[in-house]
Design a protein around this motif. Structure first.
Motif, short mmCIF file in Angstrom:
data_model
loop_
_atom_site.label_atom_id
_atom_site.label_comp_id
_atom_site.label_asym_id
_atom_site.label_seq_id
_atom_site.Cartn_x
_atom_site.Cartn_y
_atom_site.Cartn_z
N PRO A 158 45.39 13.87 -0.16
CA PRO A 158 44.45 14.25 -1.21
C PRO A 158 43.02 13.86 -0.83
O PRO A 158 42.80 12.85 -0.16
CB PRO A 158 44.91 13.43 -2.43
N GLU A 159 42.06 14.65 -1.28
CA GLU A 159 40.66 14.32 -1.02
C GLU A 159 40.31 12.97 -1.62
O GLU A 159 39.49 12.23 -1.07
CB GLU A 159 39.74 15.41 -1.58
N ARG A 160 40.92 12.64 -2.74
CA ARG A 160 40.65 11.36 -3.40
C ARG A 160 41.01 10.19 -2.48
O ARG A 160 40.33 9.15 -2.49
CB ARG A 160 41.43 11.29 -4.72
N THR A 161 42.06 10.32 -1.69
CA THR A 161 42.44 9.27 -0.75
C THR A 161 41.33 9.06 0.27
O THR A 161 40.96 7.91 0.57
CB THR A 161 43.76 9.63 -0.03
N LEU A 162 40.77 10.14 0.79
CA LEU A 162 39.67 10.02 1.74
C LEU A 162 38.46 9.36 1.09
O LEU A 162 37.78 8.54 1.73
CB LEU A 162 39.29 11.39 2.30
N GLU A 163 38.19 9.69 -0.17
CA GLU A 163 37.08 9.06 -0.89
C GLU A 163 37.30 7.56 -1.03
O GLU A 163 36.40 6.77 -0.80
CB GLU A 163 36.91 9.70 -2.27
N ASP A 164 38.53 7.18 -1.41
CA ASP A 164 38.86 5.76 -1.55
C ASP A 164 38.72 5.04 -0.22
O ASP A 164 38.17 3.94 -0.15
CB ASP A 164 40.28 5.59 -2.09
N TRP A 165 39.22 5.65 0.85
CA TRP A 165 39.12 5.03 2.17
C TRP A 165 37.66 4.86 2.58
O TRP A 165 37.29 3.87 3.18
CB TRP A 165 39.84 5.88 3.20
N ARG A 166 36.84 5.86 2.26
CA ARG A 166 35.43 5.80 2.61
C ARG A 166 34.75 4.64 1.88
O ARG A 166 33.97 3.89 2.46
CB ARG A 166 34.74 7.12 2.31
N LEU A 167 35.07 4.48 0.62
CA LEU A 167 34.47 3.41 -0.18
C LEU A 167 34.93 2.02 0.25
O LEU A 167 34.18 1.05 0.14
CB LEU A 167 34.78 3.62 -1.66
N THR A 168 36.16 1.92 0.75
CA THR A 168 36.70 0.62 1.18
C THR A 168 36.59 0.42 2.69
O THR A 168 37.05 -0.60 3.21
CB THR A 168 38.17 0.48 0.75
N HIS A 169 36.00 1.38 3.37
CA HIS A 169 35.80 1.32 4.84
C HIS A 169 37.12 1.13 5.59
O HIS A 169 37.19 0.37 6.55
CB HIS A 169 34.82 0.20 5.21
N THR A 170 38.17 1.81 5.13
CA THR A 170 39.47 1.69 5.79
C THR A 170 39.93 2.99 6.45
O THR A 170 40.91 2.98 7.17
CB THR A 170 40.56 1.26 4.78
N GLY A 171 39.24 4.07 6.20
CA GLY A 171 39.64 5.37 6.73
C GLY A 171 38.95 5.71 8.03
O GLY A 171 38.32 4.86 8.66
N PRO A 172 39.07 6.95 8.43
CA PRO A 172 38.43 7.39 9.67
C PRO A 172 36.91 7.31 9.57
O PRO A 172 36.35 7.42 8.47
CB PRO A 172 38.89 8.84 9.83
N PRO A 173 36.23 7.08 10.69
CA PRO A 173 34.76 7.03 10.67
C PRO A 173 34.18 8.33 10.14
O PRO A 173 34.74 9.40 10.33
CB PRO A 173 34.39 6.86 12.14
N ASN A 174 33.06 8.19 9.45
CA ASN A 174 32.41 9.37 8.90
C ASN A 174 30.90 9.24 9.06
O ASN A 174 30.39 8.16 9.32
CB ASN A 174 32.79 9.56 7.43
N SER A 175 30.23 10.36 8.92
CA SER A 175 28.77 10.40 9.00
C SER A 175 28.24 11.00 7.72
O SER A 175 28.84 11.90 7.14
CB SER A 175 28.30 11.26 10.17
N LYS A 176 27.11 10.50 7.29
CA LYS A 176 26.45 11.05 6.11
C LYS A 176 25.25 11.84 6.61
O LYS A 176 24.33 11.29 7.21
CB LYS A 176 26.01 9.90 5.20
N LEU A 177 25.29 13.14 6.44
CA LEU A 177 24.21 14.02 6.86
C LEU A 177 23.51 14.49 5.58
O LEU A 177 23.99 15.42 4.93
CB LEU A 177 24.75 15.20 7.67
N GLY A 178 22.44 13.80 5.25
CA GLY A 178 21.83 14.05 3.95
C GLY A 178 22.79 13.52 2.90
O GLY A 178 23.21 12.38 2.95
N ARG A 179 23.19 14.37 1.99
CA ARG A 179 24.18 13.96 0.99
C ARG A 179 25.59 14.45 1.33
O ARG A 179 26.51 14.32 0.52
CB ARG A 179 23.76 14.45 -0.39
N HIS A 180 25.75 15.01 2.51
CA HIS A 180 27.03 15.58 2.92
C HIS A 180 27.77 14.63 3.85
O HIS A 180 27.20 14.15 4.83
CB HIS A 180 26.82 16.92 3.63
N VAL A 181 29.04 14.40 3.57
CA VAL A 181 29.89 13.56 4.41
C VAL A 181 30.61 14.46 5.41
O VAL A 181 31.16 15.49 5.03
CB VAL A 181 30.91 12.78 3.57
N ARG A 182 30.59 14.06 6.66
CA ARG A 182 31.27 14.82 7.70
C ARG A 182 32.08 13.86 8.58
O ARG A 182 31.73 12.70 8.74
CB ARG A 182 30.28 15.59 8.59
#
Length: 64
Positions: free
Chosen positions: A24-48
């Motif tokens: 679920p997308e919500r799982t990725l959001e939770d991981w992003r907030l807890t810094h436990t998921g895959p690395p991500n980049s914030k390009l402006g307001r967009h997460v990639r």
């Protein structure tokens, strides 16, 4: 592939990554907030997510 060939990164949206990982997308959001998921980049307001980073993260989290 020779030494002068560069690999262009492939960036995925949260939706695309959720489909790829079948999560679920919500799982990725939770991981992003807890810094436990895959690395991500914030390009402006967009997460990639860089596909190669996601593959490396998945390999590091394999069991067995």
């Amino acid at each position: 592939m020779d030494a002068t060939t560069q690999v262009t990164p492939t960036f995925l949206t949260q939706h695309e990554l959720s489909e790829l990982l079948r999560l679920p997308e919500r799982t990725l959001e939770d991981w992003r907030l807890t810094h436990t998921g895959p690395p991500n980049s914030k390009l402006g307001r967009h997460v990639r997510y860089d596909l190669q980073d996601v593959f490396a993260w998945a390999r590091e989290h394999r069991h067995g």
